[in-house]
Motif scaffolding. Structure first.
Motif, PDB file in Angstrom:
ATOM      1  N   ARG A 188      32.183  38.699  40.248  1.00 20.99           N
ATOM      2  CA  ARG A 188      30.408  38.892  39.389  1.00 20.99           C
ATOM      3  C   ARG A 188      29.457  39.625  39.266  1.00 20.99           C
ATOM      4  O   ARG A 188      29.647  39.650  40.589  1.00 20.99           O
ATOM      5  CB  ARG A 188      29.889  36.912  38.496  1.00 20.99           C
ATOM      6  N   SER A 189      28.343  40.088  38.569  1.00 17.97           N
ATOM      7  CA  SER A 189      27.537  41.224  38.468  1.00 17.97           C
ATOM      8  C   SER A 189      26.881  41.417  37.998  1.00 17.97           C
ATOM      9  O   SER A 189      27.449  41.146  36.798  1.00 17.97           O
ATOM     10  CB  SER A 189      28.370  42.223  39.114  1.00 17.97           C
ATOM     11  N   ALA A 190      25.735  41.415  37.677  1.00 22.56           N
ATOM     12  CA  ALA A 190      24.278  41.094  36.662  1.00 22.56           C
ATOM     13  C   ALA A 190      25.217  42.387  35.871  1.00 22.56           C
ATOM     14  O   ALA A 190      24.360  42.691  34.783  1.00 22.56           O
ATOM     15  CB  ALA A 190      23.065  40.528  36.781  1.00 22.56           C
ATOM     16  N   THR A 191      25.376  43.139  36.961  1.00 22.87           N
ATOM     17  CA  THR A 191      25.142  45.299  35.782  1.00 22.87           C
ATOM     18  C   THR A 191      25.882  45.753  36.146  1.00 22.87           C
ATOM     19  O   THR A 191      26.520  46.722  35.834  1.00 22.87           O
ATOM     20  CB  THR A 191      23.517  45.386  36.900  1.00 22.87           C
ATOM     21  N   GLY A 192      27.178  45.245  37.201  1.00 26.38           N
ATOM     22  CA  GLY A 192      28.425  46.496  37.368  1.00 26.38           C
ATOM     23  C   GLY A 192      28.098  47.435  38.298  1.00 26.38           C
ATOM     24  O   GLY A 192      28.899  47.765  38.338  1.00 26.38           O
ATOM     25  N   ALA A 193      27.215  47.054  39.397  1.00 22.02           N
ATOM     26  CA  ALA A 193      26.671  48.949  40.627  1.00 22.02           C
ATOM     27  C   ALA A 193      27.098  47.979  41.637  1.00 22.02           C
ATOM     28  O   ALA A 193      27.670  47.089  41.660  1.00 22.02           O
ATOM     29  CB  ALA A 193      25.123  48.840  40.464  1.00 22.02           C
ATOM     30  N   THR A 201      32.618  37.816  45.030  1.00 22.55           N
ATOM     31  CA  THR A 201      33.808  37.209  45.003  1.00 22.55           C
ATOM     32  C   THR A 201      33.909  35.836  45.113  1.00 22.55           C
ATOM     33  O   THR A 201      33.023  34.661  45.575  1.00 22.55           O
ATOM     34  CB  THR A 201      34.868  37.676  46.011  1.00 22.55           C
ATOM     35  N   LEU A 202      34.212  35.574  44.017  1.00 25.50           N
ATOM     36  CA  LEU A 202      34.727  33.610  43.236  1.00 25.50           C
ATOM     37  C   LEU A 202      35.480  33.211  43.754  1.00 25.50           C
ATOM     38  O   LEU A 202      36.303  33.822  43.634  1.00 25.50           O
ATOM     39  CB  LEU A 202      34.537  33.820  41.422  1.00 25.50           C
ATOM     40  N   VAL A 203      35.761  32.036  43.499  1.00 26.09           N
ATOM     41  CA  VAL A 203      36.795  31.628  44.260  1.00 26.09           C
ATOM     42  C   VAL A 203      38.067  31.661  43.632  1.00 26.09           C
ATOM     43  O   VAL A 203      38.101  31.535  42.118  1.00 26.09           O
ATOM     44  CB  VAL A 203      36.385  30.178  44.352  1.00 26.09           C
ATOM     45  N   SER A 204      39.016  31.444  44.021  1.00 32.69           N
ATOM     46  CA  SER A 204      40.733  30.974  43.412  1.00 32.69           C
ATOM     47  C   SER A 204      41.186  30.423  42.639  1.00 32.69           C
ATOM     48  O   SER A 204      40.832  29.488  43.053  1.00 32.69           O
ATOM     49  CB  SER A 204      41.140  31.866  44.594  1.00 32.69           C
ATOM     50  N   PRO A 205      42.071  31.341  41.663  1.00 31.26           N
ATOM     51  CA  PRO A 205      42.379  29.325  41.270  1.00 31.26           C
ATOM     52  C   PRO A 205      43.258  29.681  41.919  1.00 31.26           C
ATOM     53  O   PRO A 205      44.117  27.708  41.332  1.00 31.26           O
ATOM     54  CB  PRO A 205      42.814  30.439  39.991  1.00 31.26           C
ATOM     55  N   ASN A 206      43.929  29.908  42.616  1.00 37.67           N
ATOM     56  CA  ASN A 206      44.948  28.518  43.828  1.00 37.67           C
ATOM     57  C   ASN A 206      44.163  27.809  44.169  1.00 37.67           C
ATOM     58  O   ASN A 206      44.209  26.689  45.358  1.00 37.67           O
ATOM     59  CB  ASN A 206      45.771  29.422  44.876  1.00 37.67           C
ATOM     60  N   SER A 207      42.773  27.648  44.596  1.00 41.09           N
ATOM     61  CA  SER A 207      42.321  26.370  44.879  1.00 41.09           C
ATOM     62  C   SER A 207      42.387  25.671  43.968  1.00 41.09           C
ATOM     63  O   SER A 207      42.389  23.871  44.531  1.00 41.09           O
ATOM     64  CB  SER A 207      40.653  26.913  45.101  1.00 41.09           C
ATOM     65  N   ILE A 208      42.773  24.746  42.982  1.00 37.46           N
ATOM     66  CA  ILE A 208      43.641  23.489  42.575  1.00 37.46           C
ATOM     67  C   ILE A 208      44.628  22.707  43.374  1.00 37.46           C
ATOM     68  O   ILE A 208      45.605  23.645  44.126  1.00 37.46           O
ATOM     69  CB  ILE A 208      44.363  24.049  41.069  1.00 37.46           C
ATOM     70  N   SER A 265      29.789  25.361  38.503  1.00 37.01           N
ATOM     71  CA  SER A 265      30.525  25.161  39.250  1.00 37.01           C
ATOM     72  C   SER A 265      31.474  25.097  40.216  1.00 37.01           C
ATOM     73  O   SER A 265      31.704  25.162  41.206  1.00 37.01           O
ATOM     74  CB  SER A 265      31.293  23.386  39.041  1.00 37.01           C
ATOM     75  N   ASN A 266      31.984  26.928  39.843  1.00 33.50           N
ATOM     76  CA  ASN A 266      32.717  27.321  40.515  1.00 33.50           C
ATOM     77  C   ASN A 266      34.488  26.957  40.921  1.00 33.50           C
ATOM     78  O   ASN A 266      34.598  27.094  42.053  1.00 33.50           O
ATOM     79  CB  ASN A 266      32.058  28.183  41.954  1.00 33.50           C
ATOM     80  N   THR A 267      34.701  26.329  40.161  1.00 29.71           N
ATOM     81  CA  THR A 267      35.790  25.491  40.217  1.00 29.71           C
ATOM     82  C   THR A 267      36.650  26.147  39.384  1.00 29.71           C
ATOM     83  O   THR A 267      36.626  25.875  37.886  1.00 29.71           O
ATOM     84  CB  THR A 267      35.662  23.994  40.755  1.00 29.71           C
ATOM     85  N   TRP A 268      37.946  25.439  39.630  1.00 27.64           N
ATOM     86  CA  TRP A 268      39.561  25.721  37.943  1.00 27.64           C
ATOM     87  C   TRP A 268      39.850  24.616  38.076  1.00 27.64           C
ATOM     88  O   TRP A 268      40.209  23.704  38.811  1.00 27.64           O
ATOM     89  CB  TRP A 268      40.643  26.883  39.132  1.00 27.64           C
ATOM     90  N   SER A 269      40.584  24.840  36.715  1.00 24.12           N
ATOM     91  CA  SER A 269      41.476  23.686  36.158  1.00 24.12           C
ATOM     92  C   SER A 269      42.138  24.193  35.669  1.00 24.12           C
ATOM     93  O   SER A 269      42.432  25.431  34.807  1.00 24.12           O
ATOM     94  CB  SER A 269      40.273  22.432  36.282  1.00 24.12           C
ATOM     95  N   LEU A 270      43.200  23.345  35.202  1.00 26.50           N
ATOM     96  CA  LEU A 270      44.522  23.292  34.121  1.00 26.50           C
ATOM     97  C   LEU A 270      44.429  23.173  33.157  1.00 26.50           C
ATOM     98  O   LEU A 270      43.872  21.634  32.635  1.00 26.50           O
ATOM     99  CB  LEU A 270      45.720  23.434  34.540  1.00 26.50           C
ATOM    100  N   HIS A 271      45.191  23.919  31.537  1.00 31.53           N
ATOM    101  CA  HIS A 271      45.346  23.101  30.412  1.00 31.53           C
ATOM    102  C   HIS A 271      46.229  21.408  30.362  1.00 31.53           C
ATOM    103  O   HIS A 271      47.230  21.641  31.489  1.00 31.53           O
ATOM    104  CB  HIS A 271      45.580  23.945  29.486  1.00 31.53           C
ATOM    105  N   ALA A 272      45.886  20.537  30.024  1.00 32.44           N
ATOM    106  CA  ALA A 272      46.041  18.994  29.794  1.00 32.44           C
ATOM    107  C   ALA A 272      47.899  19.643  30.311  1.00 32.44           C
ATOM    108  O   ALA A 272      48.354  18.668  30.437  1.00 32.44           O
ATOM    109  CB  ALA A 272      45.459  18.062  28.911  1.00 32.44           C
TER     110      ALA A 272
END
Length: 401
Positions: A1-6, A12-19, A69-76
């Motif tokens: 993520r970035s506030a300006t895109g510059a 780099t944020l946590v990957s969804p494979n962290s689930i 929280s910078n975490t991932w989850s899946l729909h139930a």
């Protein structure tokens, strides 16, 4: 993520494979929308072919990224979610488009474990108005869902590419149908890497909002080989909601598969897709929402001479008396405009017209029409640019009566 895109501001944020248990999963499709109620991003779709099933996509689910929280989850839901492209969230309901099928318009309640439900679409032109390709997209504006539809089955090519709008309150539950309003053909064929972004009412004075539409790469019927076989385009269009008019422009370069666009803090961000050689790029284009430099003509007001006091005697002209109507036309643009037409109408019939040779930025010019007064009820109307010679960011201020 970035506030300006510059460059240099991205994290780099946590990957969804962290689930837990999802180490071999992947994001497939990549449609994403913000869910305010959960302060989360909803991604469609996550899938894990290693979990089995007749097809690799049998285990596709909506995924949630919790921003705080910078975490991932899946729909139930344990069922496959069909909404895979064109993704928006209203309240706790996610809306999306399924590639083809009799019920391509889908919705998913994010707070339950129920699977998504679909509805058919009526009112959209094309040989089969249920046919939406993988390049279909949605944008949310003032509670309505605007969509672009790519249909490579309708001949000639491009005529199935439509802009339409749906009121989510009209949803046809239980396998029913939902009526859409067809807003007409797109000015170009959209394909892989296309995008539609809602621009708010405040982007320009007197505006009812607009839609930014990016073409992407077409044709899009290459079953995954968009990045090498389709032709990337540099075309975009601005659709003015009030006037129903498209204004077509060009991006800095072509953009194909993998392209996307979004609005952030009043600026439009365009992630470029593949280039002309089919190679993925990391280019990010940014534009301020300055009405895209479109001109704007306006009529300030009309007045009549001679004028009479309301409580005077007489307080109106007498029948047959020659009166003059004065209209004041403004150029609210940053540029000088030439050959600006105007037209006077009385009770729907033209009684006069003319052309202003040149109008400087912010200039106001007076136009007049004489008429023999009739005390019966009449409607007098003045219109500037009556034939639409200028593509403007708003047409609602072009007429006064």
């Amino acid at each position: 993520r970035s506030a300006t895109g510059a460059t240099g501001t991205w994290t780099t944020l946590v990957s969804p494979n962290s689930i837990p248990g999802t180490e071999t999963g992947e994001i497939y499709g990549g449609a994403m929308a913000y869910w305010p109620g959960g302060n989360a991003l909803v991604i469609a779709r996550w899938r894990n072919p290693s979990l089995g099933g007749e097809f690799p996509w049998d285990n596709e689910r909506a995924a949630f990224y919790d921003i705080a929280s910078n975490t991932w989850s899946l729909h139930a839901s344990t069922f496959r979610d069909e909404l895979c492209v064109g993704f928006q969230v209203i309240g706790d309901m996610a809306y999306g488009i399924q590639h083809g099928g009799a019920q391509p318009f889908r919705r998913l309640l994010l707070t339950s474990n129920a699977s998504d439900e679909g509805t058919g679409i009526t009112g959209v032109a094309g040989d089969d108005n249920h046919w939406f390709s993988r390049t279909a997209k949605l944008a949310l504006h003032n509670g309505l869902l605007y969509g672009i539809k790519n249909d490579w089955q309708t001949a000639p090519a491009g005529t199935g590419d439509r802009l339409y709008v749906i009121d989510p309150n009209d949803w046809g539950s239980g396998g029913g149908t939902t009526a859409a309003t067809d807003l007409g053909p797109l000015p170009f064929e959209v394909g892989a890497g296309s995008a539609i972004v809602a621009i708010p009412d405040t982007w320009c004075p007197n505006s009812e909002g607009a839609l930014f539409i990016m073409a992407g790469a077409s044709p899009s019927d290459y079953e995954g080989n968009y990045y090498t076989l389709a032709n990337p385009s540099d075309l975009y269009a601005i659709y003015d909601i009030a006037s129903g008019r498209f204004t077509v422009g060009r991006l800095p370069d072509v953009s194909g598969a993998g392209g996307s666009a979004t609005l952030h803090n009043g600026r439009l961000y365009v992630k470029r897709g593949t280039d002309g050689a089919g190679t993925y790029t990391t280019d990010l284009w940014v534009a301020d929402l300055d009405c895209f430099d479109l001109p704007d003509l306006s009529i300030a007001y009309i007045e009549r001479t001679p004028q009479y006091d309301y409580d005077g005697t007489p307080n109106n002209p007498t029948d047959g008396e020659l009166v003059t109507f004065h209209g004041y036309i403004q150029n609210l643009s940053a540029d000088t405009l030439t050959s600006v037409d105007y037209r006077w109408e009385l009770d729907g019939s033209t009684i006069g017209s003319g052309t202003l040779g040149s109008m400087a930025p912010e200039e106001e010019q007076e136009v007049t029409i004489a008429w023999n007064w009739d005390s019966a009820n009449h409607d007098i109307k003045l219109t500037v640019d009556p034939d639409g010679d200028y593509a403007e960011f708003s047409e609602v201020n072009n007429t006064i009566e």
